[in-house]
Enzyme design. Structure first.
Site, PDB file in Angstrom:
ATOM      1  N   ALA A 176      -1.405  34.454  42.777  1.00 20.31           N
ATOM      2  CA  ALA A 176      -0.804  35.305  44.055  1.00 20.31           C
ATOM      3  C   ALA A 176      -1.245  34.612  45.577  1.00 20.31           C
ATOM      4  O   ALA A 176      -2.109  33.882  45.744  1.00 20.31           O
ATOM      5  CB  ALA A 176      -1.672  36.748  43.909  1.00 20.31           C
ATOM      6  N   PHE A 177      -0.200  34.948  46.488  1.00 15.35           N
ATOM      7  CA  PHE A 177      -0.465  34.305  47.707  1.00 15.35           C
ATOM      8  C   PHE A 177      -0.301  33.036  47.880  1.00 15.35           C
ATOM      9  O   PHE A 177      -0.933  32.303  48.802  1.00 15.35           O
ATOM     10  CB  PHE A 177      -1.470  35.195  48.574  1.00 15.35           C
ATOM     11  CG  PHE A 177      -1.447  36.646  48.464  1.00 15.35           C
ATOM     12  CD1 PHE A 177      -0.607  37.363  49.162  1.00 15.35           C
ATOM     13  CD2 PHE A 177      -2.639  36.991  47.490  1.00 15.35           C
ATOM     14  CE1 PHE A 177      -0.659  38.796  48.691  1.00 15.35           C
ATOM     15  CE2 PHE A 177      -2.278  38.689  47.248  1.00 15.35           C
ATOM     16  CZ  PHE A 177      -1.587  39.466  48.065  1.00 15.35           C
ATOM     17  N   ARG A 178       0.205  32.290  46.765  1.00 22.76           N
ATOM     18  CA  ARG A 178       0.080  30.833  46.731  1.00 22.76           C
ATOM     19  C   ARG A 178      -1.376  30.246  46.542  1.00 22.76           C
ATOM     20  O   ARG A 178      -1.567  29.110  46.819  1.00 22.76           O
ATOM     21  CB  ARG A 178       0.981  30.167  48.003  1.00 22.76           C
ATOM     22  CG  ARG A 178       2.266  30.644  48.103  1.00 22.76           C
ATOM     23  CD  ARG A 178       3.012  29.720  49.096  1.00 22.76           C
ATOM     24  NE  ARG A 178       4.543  30.063  49.303  1.00 22.76           N
ATOM     25  CZ  ARG A 178       5.286  29.476  48.452  1.00 22.76           C
ATOM     26  NH1 ARG A 178       5.227  28.857  47.535  1.00 22.76           N
ATOM     27  NH2 ARG A 178       6.795  30.042  48.764  1.00 22.76           N
ATOM     28  N   LEU A 179      -2.296  31.048  46.029  1.00 20.37           N
ATOM     29  CA  LEU A 179      -3.471  30.612  45.840  1.00 20.37           C
ATOM     30  C   LEU A 179      -3.517  30.160  44.347  1.00 20.37           C
ATOM     31  O   LEU A 179      -3.899  30.946  43.409  1.00 20.37           O
ATOM     32  CB  LEU A 179      -4.646  31.743  45.864  1.00 20.37           C
ATOM     33  CG  LEU A 179      -4.544  32.128  47.756  1.00 20.37           C
ATOM     34  CD1 LEU A 179      -5.685  33.023  47.546  1.00 20.37           C
ATOM     35  CD2 LEU A 179      -5.035  30.674  48.230  1.00 20.37           C
TER      36      LEU A 179
END
Length: 201
Positions: A176-179
């Site tokens: 999520a959120f490019r993490l």
């Protein structure tokens, strides 16, 4: 070693790669074993193309091609290659870098003989990566080799398998959120033990 759980768990990266590929086979609509294979020419210019990964062995990744193709000549030139497998449905990918060797002739023969007759004749007819005047010229060559080779053609001497023996394998999963989650298995030499590190996304 970095602590790994869930889809990253296990001590064998080849087993983990086979597991991920098996899960991809259930959801990817086409060619879940497709890889983007990268090689480098004598001037250091990279080349990349899609090929099909045919086997994940206990210590390597196997694909088949024309040894006289651009990729074959570049592999013969420096003995190294890299690839990435990306599964959009699973939002995962595997990156591999390593040394390349030809598989044993008996292994190449067995795989070649498992292919359809049309694919075997095509391997004889195509001078892969070389200029071609027209599609009709290719089909004429197919007809020519069909008459010459018959219904059970042997494997061409210039066609067979390569095995990538990795020094680095990276497993990536969307977050999520490019993490994203990334774990890199690396070793200096192919007979060394693996070092596993979690990487920043």
């Amino acid at each position: 070693m970095a602590k790994r759980t869930g889809i990253f768990s296990g001590d064998d990266p080849f087993r983990l790669a086979r597991q991920w590929l098996g899960e991809a086979e259930a959801v990817e609509p086409n060619d879940p074993n497709a890889i983007a294979l990268a090689t480098v020419d004598p001037d250091g210019m990279p080349n990349v193309r899609m090929v099909l990964l045919k086997e994940i062995e206990p210590e390597g990744f196997v694909f088949y091609t024309n040894y006289e193709s651009a990729k074959g000549l570049e592999i013969e030139g420096n003995g190294k290659a890299a690839f990435v497998m990306h599964w959009k449905s699973l939002r995962r990918q595997i990156r591999v870098r390593g040394l390349v060797e030809k598989v044993e002739e008996a292994q190449s023969d067995a795989y070649f003989n498992s292919r359809s007759l049309q694919s075997r004749l095509g391997a004889w007819a195509s001078h892969q990566s070389q200029p071609l005047t027209t599609r009709a010229a290719l089909m004429a060559e197919v007809a020519k080799v069909t008459a010459k080779q018959g219904p059970n053609p042997k494997r061409p001497p210039y066609w067979g398998g390569y095995r990538i023996v990795p020094t680095e394998i990276e497993f990536w999963a969307d977050g999520a959120f490019r993490l994203h989650d990334r774990f890199r298995w690396s070793r200096d030499e192919i007979h060394d033990s693996w070092n596993v590190q979690r990487l920043n996304p």
